[in-house]
Design a protein around this motif. Structure first.
Motif, PDB file in Angstrom:
ATOM      1  N   ASP A  62      61.812  47.677  24.123  1.00 18.89           N
ATOM      2  CA  ASP A  62      61.357  48.893  23.437  1.00 18.89           C
ATOM      3  C   ASP A  62      60.011  48.703  22.742  1.00 18.89           C
ATOM      4  OD1 ASP A  62      63.752  50.567  23.929  1.00 18.89           O
ATOM      5  OD2 ASP A  62      64.735  48.940  22.841  1.00 18.89           O
ATOM      6  N   GLY A  63      59.513  47.473  22.731  1.00 19.33           N
ATOM      7  CA  GLY A  63      58.212  47.251  22.113  1.00 19.33           C
ATOM      8  C   GLY A  63      57.832  45.789  22.131  1.00 19.33           C
ATOM      9  N   VAL A  64      56.531  45.573  21.939  1.00 20.57           N
ATOM     10  CA  VAL A  64      56.004  44.234  21.667  1.00 20.57           C
ATOM     11  C   VAL A  64      55.209  44.389  20.377  1.00 20.57           C
ATOM     12  CG1 VAL A  64      54.462  42.391  22.436  1.00 20.57           C
ATOM     13  CG2 VAL A  64      55.890  43.580  24.116  1.00 20.57           C
ATOM     14  N   VAL A  65      55.695  43.759  19.300  1.00 24.05           N
ATOM     15  CA  VAL A  65      55.070  43.898  17.984  1.00 24.05           C
ATOM     16  C   VAL A  65      54.228  42.665  17.730  1.00 24.05           C
ATOM     17  CG1 VAL A  65      55.503  44.224  15.510  1.00 24.05           C
ATOM     18  CG2 VAL A  65      57.135  45.137  17.184  1.00 24.05           C
ATOM     19  N   LEU A  66      52.980  42.857  17.337  1.00 25.49           N
ATOM     20  CA  LEU A  66      52.119  41.710  17.028  1.00 25.49           C
ATOM     21  C   LEU A  66      51.951  41.564  15.523  1.00 25.49           C
ATOM     22  CD1 LEU A  66      49.232  41.971  19.659  1.00 25.49           C
ATOM     23  CD2 LEU A  66      51.412  40.748  19.835  1.00 25.49           C
ATOM     24  N   THR A  67      52.067  40.313  15.035  1.00 27.58           N
ATOM     25  CA  THR A  67      51.791  40.069  13.610  1.00 27.58           C
ATOM     26  C   THR A  67      50.284  39.925  13.367  1.00 27.58           C
ATOM     27  OG1 THR A  67      52.032  37.660  13.847  1.00 27.58           O
ATOM     28  CG2 THR A  67      54.020  38.920  13.247  1.00 27.58           C
ATOM     29  N   HIS A  68      49.592  39.271  14.309  1.00 26.58           N
ATOM     30  CA  HIS A  68      48.139  39.120  14.187  1.00 26.58           C
ATOM     31  C   HIS A  68      47.554  38.704  15.538  1.00 26.58           C
ATOM     32  CE1 HIS A  68      49.532  35.011  13.609  1.00 26.58           C
ATOM     33  NE2 HIS A  68      48.319  34.505  13.411  1.00 26.58           N
ATOM     34  N   ALA A  69      46.228  38.546  15.573  1.00 27.26           N
ATOM     35  CA  ALA A  69      45.537  38.416  16.860  1.00 27.26           C
ATOM     36  C   ALA A  69      45.325  36.978  17.329  1.00 27.26           C
ATOM     37  CB  ALA A  69      44.185  39.131  16.786  1.00 27.26           C
ATOM     38  N   HIS A  70      45.784  35.969  16.568  1.00 23.42           N
ATOM     39  CA  HIS A  70      45.574  34.585  17.025  1.00 23.42           C
ATOM     40  C   HIS A  70      46.273  34.344  18.356  1.00 23.42           C
ATOM     41  CE1 HIS A  70      44.447  32.875  12.797  1.00 23.42           C
ATOM     42  NE2 HIS A  70      43.412  33.381  13.440  1.00 23.42           N
ATOM     43  N   SER A  71      45.660  33.443  19.151  1.00 26.41           N
ATOM     44  CA  SER A  71      46.108  33.308  20.541  1.00 26.41           C
ATOM     45  C   SER A  71      47.549  32.819  20.659  1.00 26.41           C
ATOM     46  CB  SER A  71      45.166  32.377  21.303  1.00 26.41           C
ATOM     47  OG  SER A  71      45.193  31.102  20.693  1.00 26.41           O
ATOM     48  N   ASP A  72      48.011  31.979  19.697  1.00 30.46           N
ATOM     49  CA  ASP A  72      49.396  31.489  19.800  1.00 30.46           C
ATOM     50  C   ASP A  72      50.416  32.610  19.535  1.00 30.46           C
ATOM     51  OD1 ASP A  72      48.385  31.293  17.146  1.00 30.46           O
ATOM     52  OD2 ASP A  72      50.010  29.956  16.554  1.00 30.46           O
ATOM     53  N   HIS A  73      49.919  33.791  19.134  1.00 27.93           N
ATOM     54  CA  HIS A  73      50.803  34.937  18.883  1.00 27.93           C
ATOM     55  C   HIS A  73      50.500  36.122  19.788  1.00 27.93           C
ATOM     56  CE1 HIS A  73      52.361  33.262  15.024  1.00 27.93           C
ATOM     57  NE2 HIS A  73      51.240  32.576  15.144  1.00 27.93           N
TER      58      HIS A  73
ATOM     59  N   ALA B 173      53.492  43.397  27.464  1.00 33.51           N
ATOM     60  CA  ALA B 173      53.681  44.856  27.385  1.00 33.51           C
ATOM     61  C   ALA B 173      53.908  45.441  28.781  1.00 33.51           C
ATOM     62  CB  ALA B 173      52.477  45.507  26.709  1.00 33.51           C
ATOM     63  N   PHE B 174      53.114  44.994  29.749  1.00 36.22           N
ATOM     64  CA  PHE B 174      53.279  45.519  31.112  1.00 36.22           C
ATOM     65  C   PHE B 174      54.558  44.985  31.761  1.00 36.22           C
ATOM     66  CE2 PHE B 174      48.698  46.490  30.713  1.00 36.22           C
ATOM     67  CZ  PHE B 174      48.766  47.826  31.076  1.00 36.22           C
ATOM     68  N   ALA B 175      54.832  43.673  31.589  1.00 37.21           N
ATOM     69  CA  ALA B 175      56.007  43.078  32.237  1.00 37.21           C
ATOM     70  C   ALA B 175      57.300  43.703  31.735  1.00 37.21           C
ATOM     71  CB  ALA B 175      56.036  41.569  31.999  1.00 37.21           C
ATOM     72  N   PHE B 176      57.345  44.059  30.450  1.00 35.84           N
ATOM     73  CA  PHE B 176      58.584  44.575  29.877  1.00 35.84           C
ATOM     74  C   PHE B 176      58.548  46.093  29.684  1.00 35.84           C
ATOM     75  CE2 PHE B 176      58.293  40.134  28.041  1.00 35.84           C
ATOM     76  CZ  PHE B 176      59.145  39.586  28.991  1.00 35.84           C
ATOM     77  N   GLY B 177      57.510  46.731  30.202  1.00 35.27           N
ATOM     78  CA  GLY B 177      57.407  48.191  30.121  1.00 35.27           C
ATOM     79  C   GLY B 177      57.445  48.707  28.691  1.00 35.27           C
ATOM     80  N   ALA B 178      56.780  47.974  27.788  1.00 36.31           N
ATOM     81  CA  ALA B 178      56.907  48.265  26.361  1.00 36.31           C
ATOM     82  C   ALA B 178      55.549  48.565  25.736  1.00 36.31           C
ATOM     83  CB  ALA B 178      57.520  47.057  25.658  1.00 36.31           C
ATOM     84  N   PRO B 179      55.504  49.517  24.792  1.00 33.13           N
ATOM     85  CA  PRO B 179      54.241  49.711  24.067  1.00 33.13           C
ATOM     86  C   PRO B 179      53.983  48.558  23.101  1.00 33.13           C
ATOM     87  CG  PRO B 179      55.944  51.159  23.183  1.00 33.13           C
ATOM     88  CD  PRO B 179      56.551  50.445  24.363  1.00 33.13           C
ATOM     89  N   LEU B 180      52.718  48.363  22.804  1.00 34.37           N
ATOM     90  CA  LEU B 180      52.270  47.335  21.868  1.00 34.37           C
ATOM     91  C   LEU B 180      52.187  47.958  20.477  1.00 34.37           C
ATOM     92  CD1 LEU B 180      51.365  44.465  22.594  1.00 34.37           C
ATOM     93  CD2 LEU B 180      49.037  45.354  22.867  1.00 34.37           C
ATOM     94  N   PHE B 181      52.848  47.358  19.494  1.00 35.53           N
ATOM     95  CA  PHE B 181      52.762  47.807  18.106  1.00 35.53           C
ATOM     96  C   PHE B 181      51.874  46.814  17.366  1.00 35.53           C
ATOM     97  CE2 PHE B 181      56.116  51.082  17.793  1.00 35.53           C
ATOM     98  CZ  PHE B 181      56.765  50.896  19.003  1.00 35.53           C
TER      99      PHE B 181
END
Ligand SMILES: [Zn+2]
Ligand SMILES: [Zn+2]
Length: 246
Positions: free
Chosen positions: A35-46, A54-62
Motif C-alpha cells: 500500500d506504500g513505500v514510506v521514506l524517512t530520508h534521502a540517504h542511499s542506504d534508505h 514503488a514500481f515492483a510493489f505497485g505502491a505510491p511513494l510517501f
C-alpha cells in the motif's frame, strides 16, 4: 515492512525488491502488492531503491518535500508528500512523523492501528526534546544504536567522516540510545536496536549499554537487529496507554 489491519507498507528502500523478497520469505511473507513505500530520508542506504520498490510493489511513494528534493530517481512513481510534522494515514494505519536532526532532512515515525503503536527512530545525531513525548504509548520501539565512540575513533573511517557520524546531525551512539531508552514509557514491551554499525560498533556493546539503561524493566524484551537477518516484531498493546490527540 509494517503490517496491520490488512494494510502493508515498506519503510525505506535501501535494498532491491529482489533482496527484500528474499529476506521476507523466511518469515512466511510473500511480498507482492504493497500500500506504500514510506521514506524517512534521502540517504542511499534508505532510498536508493525507492523508485524500483514503488514500481515492483505497485505502491505510491510517501515522502517529505525535502526528501523528494534530495532524491535522484531514474523513474517517477506516484508520490504522496507529507509534512515532517503532519500525521497521515495509509489504509488502516496512522503514521505520525517527528523531525530529528540528521545531515539530511529526516523523520522518526510512529505507526498506529487500533490502539497498537510502534516507532522507528533512526539516523539522528541527537534526541530533540519533543521526541520522547512523541513515542508515548508505543508498545514497540526500533531505535538506532549506531556506534561506540572508542570503536569509531580506532575504526576505518577518516576523521571527517568520524566527525560527521559523532556530530549533532550524525548518528546516535550506544550511550545516547541508552539515554533515550531510559526515558521511554514503562509500557514499552519490545525494544529493537537497529542501524548498528558493522564498522564502529559491536552488537554485544550496543546490547550491554542498552541493558544497563533498562535495568529493572523485567517486562521489556531487548533485541539487536542484525543487518541481513529478518526479524519479526509483534507489537503489543501498551498498558495504561495515553491517548494523544491525533
Ligand atoms: Zn542510515
Ligand atoms: Zn542517514
Amino acid at each position: 515492512l509494517v503490517e496491520a489491519g490488512g494494510t502493508r507498507f515498506l519503510v525505506d528502500a535501501g535494498l532491491s525488491p529482489a533482496v527484500l523478497r528474499e529476506r521476507a520469505a523466511p518469515l512466511g511473507i510473500a511480498l507482492d502488492r504493497l500500500d506504500g513505500v514510506v521514506l524517512t530520508h534521502a540517504h542511499s542506504d534508505h532510498a536508493s531503491f525507492a523508485d524500483a520498490c514503488a514500481f515492483a510493489f505497485g505502491a505510491p511513494l510517501f515522502l517529505t518535500e525535502s526528501t523528494q528534493r534530495g532524491l535522484r530517481l531514474k523513474r517517477s512513481p506516484p508520490t504522496r508528500v507529507f509534512g515532517p510534522r503532519s500525521a497521515f494515514t495509509i489504509g488502516a494505519i496512522d503514521v505520525r512523523p517527528c523531525p530529528v536532526p540528521h545531515d539530511a532532512p529526516q523523520v522518526a515515525l510512529v505507526f498506529e492501528e487500533d490502539g497498537r503503536r510502534a516507532a522507528l527512530v533512526t539516523d539522528l545525531g541527537s534526541v530533540p526534546p519533543p521526541l520522547v513525548a512523541h513515542l508515548a504509548g508505543c508498545g514497540a520501539v526500533l531505535v538506532e544504536s549506531n556506534y561506540d565512540p572508542e570503536l569509531l575513533r580506532i575504526g576505518p573511517y577518516p576523521p571527517s567522516i568520524q566527525a560527521r557520524v559523532a556530530g549533532a546531525r550524525g548518528h546516535l551512539s550506544n550511550r545516547q540510545c541508552a539515554e533515550l531508552l531510559a526515558r521511554l514509557d514503562r509500557g514499552v514491551r519490545e525494544i529493537v536496536l537497529v542501524h548498528v554499525s558493522e564498522n564502529n560498533n559491536s552488537p554485544m556493546l550496543a546490547r550491554a549499554t542498552a541493558e544497563a539503561a533498562l535495568a529493572g524493566r523485567t517486562q521489556t524484551r531487548l533485541r539487536v537487529a542484525a543487518p541481513a537477518d529478518p526479524l519479526r516484531i509483534e507489537v503489543p498493546r501498551a498498558p495504561h496507554q495515553i491517548r494523544l490527540p491525533f
